[in-house]
Design an enzyme around this catalytic site. Structure first.
Site, PDB file in Angstrom:
ATOM      1  N   HIS A 114       0.983  -1.269   0.135  1.00  0.00           N
ATOM      2  CA  HIS A 114       0.049   0.034  -0.109  1.00  0.00           C
ATOM      3  C   HIS A 114       1.066   1.331   0.027  1.00  0.00           C
ATOM      4  CE1 HIS A 114       0.457  -0.258   4.625  1.00  0.00           C
ATOM      5  NE2 HIS A 114       0.504   1.025   4.442  1.00  0.00           N
ATOM      6  N   SER A 154       4.760   2.779   7.566  1.00  0.00           N
ATOM      7  CA  SER A 154       4.353   1.507   6.652  1.00  0.00           C
ATOM      8  C   SER A 154       5.492   1.042   6.173  1.00  0.00           C
ATOM      9  CB  SER A 154       3.112   1.878   5.969  1.00  0.00           C
ATOM     10  OG  SER A 154       1.973   1.838   6.470  1.00  0.00           O
ATOM     11  N   ASP A 182       0.361  -7.590   1.275  1.00  0.00           N
ATOM     12  CA  ASP A 182       0.720  -6.404   1.497  1.00  0.00           C
ATOM     13  C   ASP A 182       2.244  -6.259   1.542  1.00  0.00           C
ATOM     14  OD1 ASP A 182       0.507  -3.727   1.887  1.00  0.00           O
ATOM     15  OD2 ASP A 182      -0.112  -3.664   4.126  1.00  0.00           O
TER      16      ASP A 182
END
Length: 476
Positions: A203, A318, A236
């Site tokens: 992402h 992230s 992910d």
């Protein structure tokens, strides 16, 4: 458990306080000639009313419901759990920076007057203090003892947080991804090998997958253009490669996430809210935590059996490394659980409440190697569709698969093991299965070809069977 992928919306700049205005200094009455009295201090104005307090709200993480036709891949009808997708303004980590005007205050004059009076009083007090001190120095010898200007050399051992950070920061990068339309955001990644491959979250780079712009900046400020080598939406995980990569890259050492224990120390590195090279610490607070997360822009979710940590993780962390006390990578920071006033479907920006989730590095390593080798992910599967509805009893095999397909794939692993629609899977090996997402996350910790033991219920009776996991390539 559903969470959000965290991103990097830049907070608005703080508003400046009101600037004090000049006010005439009240003059002191003249003392009678020959008097040795000092001038009286001016009266202090009454205190101004207190400023109103401000509170900051956080966003509520949302539970997830739905149904998936296949345990090897979720259905397209998945809710969004995040404010931090790769979208434009108002979409979390992809949000644009917007300066907010400073709030106006009707009490500016009163505050300024109080400040002026305080300065006058302070000036007089300072003058008197200096005079007394000077007179005292003239009469007696000084007894002031100067403090040492050097505390000696500070040694930071390799096992300390400072030592681990010093070694890991040069191999951690801040990633900026931008789509062809100019939308994007910031995340983190780390050096995987000497060829210039960087591992991060899917992402983080999703905006730059189809012709966008991608850059990676090291702690020393050197920035490199990069390209996406491969990305796995379900895991992910993504791998990018630096263009004109330097020859002195130092990959971070990978640990063994299977050997991590609850209570082990953790160190997270990332760029929370765009603040690059930030280091936070905590512990492993849980293992094998079932997590389903989404970046807020896709109908498909990512599933993981995550490492849970209380190290502070925020939008922008992230893709960054989660390290153990020795500096080995044990996970990739991917999602956070947050609370706030957003309610169901809320999309306000969120922050850390001490519940962060990382993809175990043993799984991420396998995925990264597959992406470097073929550019596509490979998923393990049982060949059966399971319900994604909230449940505590297990993962129920649905009566029908996606687009009218059979719920149990003919000739697939589940079919060969004798599983049928309506069966409820309650355990995979020794891991309790309480829902479809939990089953998918556990399956994806394995590789195709692994043999697993499935416990299921049918007609009120429990059964156990072994099956060999199949394989599916790609996200589609």
């Amino acid at each position: 458990m559903s969470t959000e992928n965290e991103g990097t919306a830049v907070p608005p700049a703080p508003s400046a306080p009101p600037v004090p205005v000049d006010a005439p200094t009240p003059s002191a009455p003249a003392a009678p000639e020959g008097s040795d009295r000092t001038a009286p201090l001016p009266p202090v104005p009454p205190s101004a009313p207190g400023a109103q307090e401000h509170t900051q709200e956080q966003q509520q993480q949302q539970p997830h419901a739905g149904s998936a036709p296949d345990a090897s891949w979720p259905p397209p009808a998945m809710p969004s759990y995040s404010d931090s997708g790769a979208g434009g303004a108002g979409s979390g980590w992809g949000s644009s920076y917007q300066q907010q005007p400073a709030p106006k205050s009707g009490r500016g004059g009163l505050v300024a007057a109080i400040l002026v009076a305080a300065l006058v009083a302070g000036g007089l007090g300072g003058g008197l203090g200096y005079t007394l001190a000077k007179n005292n120095d003239d009469n007696t010898g000084s007894t002031t003892v100067s403090a040492s200007t050097s505390g000696g050399d500070v040694k930071r051992d390799a096992g300390t947080v400072a030592g681990v950070a010093a070694k890991a920061l040069p191999s951690t990068v801040t990633i900026e991804a931008e789509s062809t339309s100019g939308e994007g955001g910031t995340g983190t990644g780390f050096v995987f090998d000497t060829q210039g491959h960087i591992v991060t979250n899917n992402h983080v780079v999703a905006e730059a997958v189809d012709g966008g712009k991608l850059t990676a900046t090291f702690a020393n400020g050197k920035k490199y253009d990069a390209e996406v080598v491969g990305h796995a939406q379900g895991y992910d995980v993504a791998v990018i490669k630096l263009k004109n990569a330097p020859s002195d890259l130092k990959p971070l050492t990978l640990g063994d996430s299977d050997k991590v224990a609850v209570g082990d120390s953790t160190i997270a590195i990332g760029a929370p809210f765009g603040l690059s090279n930030t280091v936070t610490t905590g512990i492993i607070s849980a293992k094998n935590r079932p997590v389903a997360s989404s970046d807020g822009t896709s109908s498909n979710a990512s599933y993981m059996s995550a490492l849970q940590t209380d190290a502070s993780i925020n939008p922008g962390n992230s893709g960054g490394p989660l390290l153990d006390a020795s500096g080995n990578v044990i996970g990739i920071n991917s999602a956070i659980q947050s609370t706030g006033s957003g309610g169901l479907g809320g999309t306000s920006q969120s922050g850390s409440i001490g519940l962060g989730f990382a993809i175990p590095i043993n799984q991420a390593k396998y995925v990264a190697q597959q992406l470097i080798k073929t550019g596509k992910p490979v998923y393990a599967k049982i060949g059966a569709s399971v319900s994604l509805e909230d449940s505590s009893s297990g993962a129920k095999i649905t009566e029908q698969g996606a687009s009218g397909a059979a719920a149990v794939e003919s000739g697939g692993p589940a079919d060969k093991a004798g599983l049928k629609p309506g069966d409820v899977i309650t355990k995979l090996d020794d891991h309790v299965i309480d829902s479809g997402p939990t089953l998918i996350g556990e399956i994806w910790t394995h590789k195709p070809g692994d043999q697993v033991t499935i416990t299921y219920e049918r007609g009120g009776k429990s059964h156990t069977v072994q099956l060999t996991l199949g394989a599916r390539q790609g996200d589609s």
